[in-house]
Design a protein around this motif. Structure first.
Motif, PDB file in Angstrom:
ATOM      1  N   PRO A  94       0.829  -1.216   0.000  1.00  0.00           N
ATOM      2  CA  PRO A  94       0.000   0.000   0.000  1.00  0.00           C
ATOM      3  C   PRO A  94       0.861   1.264   0.000  1.00  0.00           C
ATOM      4  O   PRO A  94       1.744   1.429   0.841  1.00  0.00           O
ATOM      5  CB  PRO A  94      -0.814  -0.129   1.298  1.00  0.00           C
ATOM      6  N   LEU A  95       0.607   2.145  -0.969  1.00  0.00           N
ATOM      7  CA  LEU A  95       1.318   3.421  -1.076  1.00  0.00           C
ATOM      8  C   LEU A  95       0.284   4.539  -1.172  1.00  0.00           C
ATOM      9  O   LEU A  95      -0.119   4.948  -2.259  1.00  0.00           O
ATOM     10  CB  LEU A  95       2.234   3.435  -2.301  1.00  0.00           C
ATOM     11  N   PHE A  96      -0.153   5.005  -0.005  1.00  0.00           N
ATOM     12  CA  PHE A  96      -1.135   6.081   0.061  1.00  0.00           C
ATOM     13  C   PHE A  96      -2.419   5.682  -0.683  1.00  0.00           C
ATOM     14  O   PHE A  96      -3.133   4.808  -0.256  1.00  0.00           O
ATOM     15  CB  PHE A  96      -0.541   7.389  -0.471  1.00  0.00           C
ATOM     16  N   ILE A  97      -2.696   6.300  -1.845  1.00  0.00           N
ATOM     17  CA  ILE A  97      -3.971   6.047  -2.525  1.00  0.00           C
ATOM     18  C   ILE A  97      -3.879   4.913  -3.542  1.00  0.00           C
ATOM     19  O   ILE A  97      -4.893   4.525  -4.126  1.00  0.00           O
ATOM     20  CB  ILE A  97      -4.474   7.323  -3.229  1.00  0.00           C
ATOM     21  N   ILE A  98      -2.688   4.372  -3.798  1.00  0.00           N
ATOM     22  CA  ILE A  98      -2.535   3.277  -4.760  1.00  0.00           C
ATOM     23  C   ILE A  98      -1.776   2.135  -4.115  1.00  0.00           C
ATOM     24  O   ILE A  98      -1.130   2.305  -3.079  1.00  0.00           O
ATOM     25  CB  ILE A  98      -1.804   3.736  -6.049  1.00  0.00           C
ATOM     26  N   ASN A  99      -1.876   0.962  -4.724  1.00  0.00           N
ATOM     27  CA  ASN A  99      -1.143  -0.214  -4.274  1.00  0.00           C
ATOM     28  C   ASN A  99      -0.108  -0.605  -5.324  1.00  0.00           C
ATOM     29  O   ASN A  99      -0.425  -0.678  -6.512  1.00  0.00           O
ATOM     30  CB  ASN A  99      -2.102  -1.392  -4.040  1.00  0.00           C
ATOM     31  N   LEU A 100       1.118  -0.833  -4.885  1.00  0.00           N
ATOM     32  CA  LEU A 100       2.200  -1.248  -5.769  1.00  0.00           C
ATOM     33  C   LEU A 100       2.271  -2.766  -5.789  1.00  0.00           C
ATOM     34  O   LEU A 100       2.272  -3.404  -4.731  1.00  0.00           O
ATOM     35  CB  LEU A 100       3.529  -0.656  -5.299  1.00  0.00           C
ATOM     36  N   GLN A 101       2.330  -3.350  -6.969  1.00  0.00           N
ATOM     37  CA  GLN A 101       2.439  -4.800  -7.110  1.00  0.00           C
ATOM     38  C   GLN A 101       3.854  -5.149  -7.567  1.00  0.00           C
ATOM     39  O   GLN A 101       4.183  -5.015  -8.753  1.00  0.00           O
ATOM     40  CB  GLN A 101       1.412  -5.324  -8.117  1.00  0.00           C
ATOM     41  N   PRO A 102       4.727  -5.587  -6.644  1.00  0.00           N
ATOM     42  CA  PRO A 102       6.119  -5.859  -6.998  1.00  0.00           C
ATOM     43  C   PRO A 102       6.297  -6.900  -8.102  1.00  0.00           C
ATOM     44  O   PRO A 102       7.272  -6.848  -8.855  1.00  0.00           O
ATOM     45  CB  PRO A 102       6.720  -6.363  -5.678  1.00  0.00           C
ATOM     46  N   SER A 103       5.351  -7.844  -8.229  1.00  0.00           N
ATOM     47  CA  SER A 103       5.486  -8.872  -9.257  1.00  0.00           C
ATOM     48  C   SER A 103       5.426  -8.279 -10.653  1.00  0.00           C
ATOM     49  O   SER A 103       5.968  -8.855 -11.611  1.00  0.00           O
ATOM     50  CB  SER A 103       4.404  -9.942  -9.099  1.00  0.00           C
ATOM     51  N   GLU A 104       4.773  -7.119 -10.829  1.00  0.00           N
ATOM     52  CA  GLU A 104       4.773  -6.444 -12.124  1.00  0.00           C
ATOM     53  C   GLU A 104       6.127  -5.791 -12.392  1.00  0.00           C
ATOM     54  O   GLU A 104       6.655  -5.855 -13.508  1.00  0.00           O
ATOM     55  CB  GLU A 104       3.655  -5.391 -12.176  1.00  0.00           C
ATOM     56  N   LEU A 105       6.694  -5.171 -11.373  1.00  0.00           N
ATOM     57  CA  LEU A 105       8.006  -4.542 -11.534  1.00  0.00           C
ATOM     58  C   LEU A 105       9.093  -5.573 -11.813  1.00  0.00           C
ATOM     59  O   LEU A 105       9.980  -5.335 -12.639  1.00  0.00           O
ATOM     60  CB  LEU A 105       8.363  -3.750 -10.270  1.00  0.00           C
ATOM     61  N   ILE A 106       9.012  -6.732 -11.137  1.00  0.00           N
ATOM     62  CA  ILE A 106      10.078  -7.721 -11.291  1.00  0.00           C
ATOM     63  C   ILE A 106      10.091  -8.312 -12.698  1.00  0.00           C
ATOM     64  O   ILE A 106      11.125  -8.798 -13.161  1.00  0.00           O
ATOM     65  CB  ILE A 106       9.942  -8.847 -10.220  1.00  0.00           C
ATOM     66  N   LYS A 107       8.968  -8.258 -13.406  1.00  0.00           N
ATOM     67  CA  LYS A 107       8.962  -8.705 -14.801  1.00  0.00           C
ATOM     68  C   LYS A 107       9.909  -7.856 -15.632  1.00  0.00           C
ATOM     69  O   LYS A 107      10.726  -8.370 -16.405  1.00  0.00           O
ATOM     70  CB  LYS A 107       7.547  -8.630 -15.389  1.00  0.00           C
ATOM     71  N   LEU A 108       9.792  -6.539 -15.481  1.00  0.00           N
ATOM     72  CA  LEU A 108      10.657  -5.623 -16.228  1.00  0.00           C
ATOM     73  C   LEU A 108      12.093  -5.707 -15.738  1.00  0.00           C
ATOM     74  O   LEU A 108      13.038  -5.765 -16.543  1.00  0.00           O
ATOM     75  CB  LEU A 108      10.136  -4.192 -16.091  1.00  0.00           C
ATOM     76  N   PHE A 109      12.290  -5.742 -14.422  1.00  0.00           N
ATOM     77  CA  PHE A 109      13.641  -5.784 -13.875  1.00  0.00           C
ATOM     78  C   PHE A 109      14.348  -7.091 -14.222  1.00  0.00           C
ATOM     79  O   PHE A 109      15.555  -7.101 -14.503  1.00  0.00           O
ATOM     80  CB  PHE A 109      13.599  -5.597 -12.353  1.00  0.00           C
ATOM     81  N   SER A 110      13.607  -8.213 -14.214  1.00  0.00           N
ATOM     82  CA  SER A 110      14.193  -9.501 -14.594  1.00  0.00           C
ATOM     83  C   SER A 110      14.596  -9.506 -16.063  1.00  0.00           C
ATOM     84  O   SER A 110      15.626 -10.065 -16.441  1.00  0.00           O
ATOM     85  CB  SER A 110      13.204 -10.640 -14.326  1.00  0.00           C
ATOM     86  N   LEU A 111      13.774  -8.871 -16.892  1.00  0.00           N
ATOM     87  CA  LEU A 111      14.082  -8.778 -18.321  1.00  0.00           C
ATOM     88  C   LEU A 111      15.385  -8.013 -18.538  1.00  0.00           C
ATOM     89  O   LEU A 111      16.266  -8.465 -19.294  1.00  0.00           O
ATOM     90  CB  LEU A 111      12.922  -8.078 -19.029  1.00  0.00           C
ATOM     91  N   LEU A 112      15.525  -6.865 -17.891  1.00  0.00           N
ATOM     92  CA  LEU A 112      16.750  -6.067 -18.027  1.00  0.00           C
ATOM     93  C   LEU A 112      17.955  -6.838 -17.499  1.00  0.00           C
ATOM     94  O   LEU A 112      19.036  -6.826 -18.112  1.00  0.00           O
ATOM     95  CB  LEU A 112      16.597  -4.748 -17.271  1.00  0.00           C
ATOM     96  N   TYR A 113      17.770  -7.505 -16.367  1.00  0.00           N
ATOM     97  CA  TYR A 113      18.878  -8.278 -15.787  1.00  0.00           C
ATOM     98  C   TYR A 113      19.275  -9.433 -16.692  1.00  0.00           C
ATOM     99  O   TYR A 113      20.480  -9.679 -16.907  1.00  0.00           O
ATOM    100  CB  TYR A 113      18.476  -8.802 -14.408  1.00  0.00           C
ATOM    101  N   ALA A 114      18.298 -10.145 -17.245  1.00  0.00           N
ATOM    102  CA  ALA A 114      18.600 -11.274 -18.127  1.00  0.00           C
ATOM    103  C   ALA A 114      19.336 -10.806 -19.379  1.00  0.00           C
ATOM    104  O   ALA A 114      20.266 -11.473 -19.853  1.00  0.00           O
ATOM    105  CB  ALA A 114      17.312 -12.004 -18.510  1.00  0.00           C
TER     106      ALA A 114
END
Length: 387
Positions: A117-137
């Motif tokens: 939970p981030l104030f008025i929105i919720n952050l879903q780390p599994s969405e971010l890790i898709k992009l971060f894993s792609l860059l790392y790979a």
């Protein structure tokens, strides 16, 4: 030859990929309209939304606005900078996956702990890790280029990293995100020229691993059974899929008309998120579904073309990122479409750019901006201009 012909084309004076921009805009616009249509009845009857029919429309519009801002920021950084930051972003993603599992910090919905939970929105780390894993790979593949035929030094470290990420995702649980990350990471290694013999073991190991996960989890087994024959228990395990199929059947060729869906009226759960395509099928018919598939096909083709152009200029990291984004968006769209049509078991994966969900929309826009940046840099290099 391809790039030479491009440089002689009058449209090469354009500094960005116009087709990619318009496809992205079309997907976001269609998603905004259909999210409103699919959610208006639910929002109007819910105390959570304050009985406001435009509740999800306003929030989804805000997410698109944040996605455009995020895309503009992403575009400002060169691919060289993204390559340098890739390992650190990946570590940040892993830290967020750990953080979301901590009771009292991670927000739990329907038995899944996937949101911060981030104030008025919720952050879903599994969405971010898709992009971060792609860059790392992509960065990993470039760095391991000299030892890519050595399993111990090239393949096993990446496999270990993916096991760690997969374990964290399965603890949420989010098997859909794990499947997407596996597909993207393995595709990047394959496209990067890793020894094909190493992938033969994966073709055996991955299906066995996914089968073990299904049999070891009662709720995953129920989803599988419900997927195989939803009509055997239409008010239980097969409830969601059976109503999605009814929506597809009612839509026929041209649909019942925008706003005319019956299944969104408290019959089809998650109508504005995971099962948005079913509402599109009911209201816009085969034509609407075909349009969605056509737009995603155009997006994926453009991404692969951008990757090929970068590869022709020996920009390996940029090429792998573009191709990885194509695989990521393509696999996720295929899974979501397959789930809606009853071809695949139910998974909690959104339809990129279309479904309601802040993290998904923002990360999808960031991915599109990365594609535009790769294309922009390629065009500048072809013209002999600095980037």
């Amino acid at each position: 030859m391809f790039l030479s012909s491009m440089t002689n084309h009058p449209k090469m004076s354009v500094e960005y990929d116009e087709a990619l921009v318009w496809i992205t805009i079309a997907l976001l616009a269609l998603g905004l309209v259909m999210v409103y249509s699919a959610s208006i009845a639910t929002a109007e009857a819910s105390r959570f939304t304050g009985f406001q029919p435009a509740y999800y429309l306003i929030r989804h519009g805000l997410y698109i606005f944040l996605g455009v801002i995020a895309g503009a920021i992403v575009f400002q950084f060169s691919l060289q900078t993204w390559q340098t930051m890739a390992p650190y972003l990946f570590l940040l993603g892993v830290a967020l996956l750990i953080l979301v599992l901590i009771p009292g910090i991670g927000h739990e919905v329907n038995g899944s702990r996937r949101w911060l939970p981030l104030f008025i929105i919720n952050l879903q780390p599994s969405e971010l890790i898709k992009l971060f894993s792609l860059l790392y790979a992509a960065d990993y593949t470039v760095r391991k280029g000299l030892v890519k035929d050595h399993p111990g030094r090239a393949f096993l470290p990446m496999l270990t990293v993916m096991v760690i990420v997969g374990s964290l995702l399965l603890m949420e649980p989010d098997m859909g995100a794990f499947a997407v990350i596996c597909a993207v990471s393995m595709s990047i290694l394959f496209l990067g020229g890793f020894n094909i013999k190493m992938f033969a073991w994966l073709l055996i190991a991955l299906p066995v691993a996914f089968a073990a996960l299904i049999f070891a989890s009662p709720y995953r087994m129920q989803r599988l059974v419900g997927f195989m024959d939803p009509w055997s228990d239409p008010f239980g395990k097969g409830y969601q899929l059976s109503h999605a199929l009814i929506a597809f059947g009612r839509g026929e060729w041209f649909g019942v008309g925008l706003g005319g869906s019956l299944q969104k009226l408290f019959y089809l759960p998650e109508a504005h998120t995971d099962f948005l395509l079913a509402v599109i099928a009911e209201e816009l018919g085969f034509v609407g579904v075909f349009l969605v598939i056509l737009l995603f096909s155009g997006l994926i083709i453009r991404a692969f073309i951008i990757g090929r152009q970068a590869a022709n200029l020996d920009r390996q990291f940029s090429a792998l990122v573009a191709q990885g984004i194509a695989v990521w968006l393509g696999v996720q769209a295929i899974i979501n479409i397959g789930v809606n049509m009853g071809i695949l078991p139910t998974k909690g994966l959104t339809l990129p750019f279309l479904s309601y969900g802040g993290s998904s929309v923002v990360v999808s826009c960031a991915a599109a901006a990365l594609l535009l940046r790769i294309d922009w840099e390629t065009r500048r290099i072809v013209k002999g201009l600095p980037i």
